[in-house]
Design an enzyme around this catalytic site. Structure first.
Site, mmCIF file in Angstrom:
data_model
loop_
_atom_site.group_PDB
_atom_site.id
_atom_site.type_symbol
_atom_site.label_atom_id
_atom_site.label_comp_id
_atom_site.label_asym_id
_atom_site.label_seq_id
_atom_site.Cartn_x
_atom_site.Cartn_y
_atom_site.Cartn_z
ATOM 1 N N CYS A 1 0.818 -1.207 0.000
ATOM 2 C CA CYS A 1 0.000 0.000 0.000
ATOM 3 C C CYS A 1 0.857 1.265 0.000
ATOM 4 O O CYS A 1 1.372 1.682 1.045
ATOM 5 C CB CYS A 1 -0.926 -0.008 1.213
ATOM 6 S SG CYS A 1 -1.873 1.501 1.371
ATOM 7 N N CYS B 1 -0.434 4.100 2.215
ATOM 8 C CA CYS B 1 -0.214 3.937 3.659
ATOM 9 C C CYS B 1 1.259 4.171 4.004
ATOM 10 O O CYS B 1 1.562 4.803 5.007
ATOM 11 C CB CYS B 1 -0.564 2.524 4.125
ATOM 12 S SG CYS B 1 -2.003 1.819 3.364
ATOM 13 N N ASP B 2 2.163 3.648 3.194
ATOM 14 C CA ASP B 2 3.567 3.572 3.600
ATOM 15 C C ASP B 2 4.530 4.443 2.787
ATOM 16 O O ASP B 2 5.694 4.573 3.148
ATOM 17 C CB ASP B 2 4.036 2.105 3.525
ATOM 18 C CG ASP B 2 3.188 1.214 4.415
ATOM 19 O OD1 ASP B 2 2.737 1.704 5.471
ATOM 20 O OD2 ASP B 2 2.964 0.045 4.058
#
Ligand code: NDP
Length: 305
Positions: A128, A131-132
């Site tokens: 992701c 997200c990261d």
């Protein structure tokens, strides 16, 4: 009962609640579904400026709640669809009975299956970018895959990172033309054609330091230095708990009848990516959620009493 909280689940909840069917929706492992781990959604009609996936799912949830959908933060772990009413058990040990069920459990990210991938998960290996990606500001990263997801992740990361290697196992991209062009035009993205990862390099203390790639044509190996790698190689439908009860295709997707949401079990309907092997868009998922709610309503009317 609606199992799943992506666009399909929430749309079926909106329709079912407005039809006074008292839907109870189980959010599952990833509340909001896959859109909560994507970036901007630019192709959902009604948002001329685009919208973040997280925002869109919050909006859908509120809309479902507005009409009385009961939303439960539970994961359905077992389902008995052999007799009516249907019975499910959740991770909280609760049992529920339902007159009708709409399965909208979606599909989950696939992994390469390498030991090193598992070991370095969360230490530089991710599925992701939204997200990261932040953790790799001004660093070099890789994305594995050649589909729309991989191209989207690579584009997103190119705004944050110094350089992005897009690792593609064939000599063509599977992604849509628009996404292909976006990636090919982007100077920060370098496509490594006809290679696949065979080992993610790094250790548990300092995380990922590179990836060992194999040429898919001649087997030659090479190493690329990077500090994060994003796996974007497709999805697996979340149908494990229905195996042996509902008809599934070879890849595990629920088989629905003739463009409707009907499964092989009367009273059990499927909507969204869990039954979609072709389109897999937020808008098609939402539309199939609408169909499932209407099919469920008809089923309940026909079987009243
Ligand atoms: P896809 O199945 O479309 O693509 C998967 C990619 O990963 C392919 O390029 C495939 O290679 C590659 N791949 C698969 N397994 C491996 C492996 N073991 N090693 C290396 N590479 C591998 O999945 P996506 O998640 O990209 O997309 C799924 C669906 O969602 C599609 O229909 C897509 O159009 C849609 N989508 C739409 C978006 C949008 O409209 N905004 C955004 C994201 C997805 P190969 O091509 O060789 O099979």
């Amino acid at each position: 009962m609606i199992i799943g909280s992506g666009p399909a689940g929430y749309t079926s909840a909106i329709y079912a609640a407005r039809a006074d069917l008292n839907p109870v929706l189980f959010e599952g492992i990833q509340p909001g579904g896959q859109l909560t781990i994507t970036t901007e959604v630019e192709n959902f009609p009604g948002y001329p400026q685009g919208v973040s996936g997280v925002q869109m799912m919050q909006d859908l949830k509120q809309q479902a709640q507005r009409f009385g959908t009961e939303i439960r933060n539970e994961i359905v772990e077992r389902a008995n669809l052999s007799s009516h009413p249907f019975k499910v058990e959740t991770d909280k040990g609760n049992f529920y009975l339902a007159d009708t069920i709409i399965i909208a459990t979606g599909a989950s990210a696939r992994w390469l299956g390498l030991e090193s991938e598992k070991r370095l998960m969360g230490m530089g290996v991710s599925a992701c970018a939204t997200c990261d990606g932040f953790f790799y500001r001004n660093q070099v990263v890789g994305v594995v895959g050649g589909g729309d997801t991989a191209c989207e992740e690579a584009s997103y990361l190119s705004n944050i990172c110094k350089k992005v290697y897009l690792i593609v196992r064939r000599d063509v991209l599977r992604a849509s033309k628009t996404m292909q062009e976006r990636v090919l035009r982007n100077e920060k993205i370098e496509i490594v054609w006809q290679h696949k990862p065979i080992e993610i390099l790094g250790d548990d203390s300092s995380g990922v330091s590179g990836v060992r790639l194999e040429n898919t044509q001649n087997g030659e190996q090479k190493q690329v230095e990077l500090s994060g790698i994003f796996i974007a190689i497709g999805h697996t439908p979340n149908t494990e708990i229905f195996k042996g009860q509902i008809d599934l295709d070879n890849e595990g997707y629920i088989i629905t009848k003739g463009g409707s949401s009907h499964t092989n079990i009367e009273g059990v309907f499927a909507a969204g990516d869990v039954q979609d092997t072709i389109y897999k868009q937020a808008i098609t998922a939402a539309a199939s959620g609408c169909r499932a709610a209407i099919d469920a309503e008809r089923f309940l009317c026909e079987h009243k009493g």
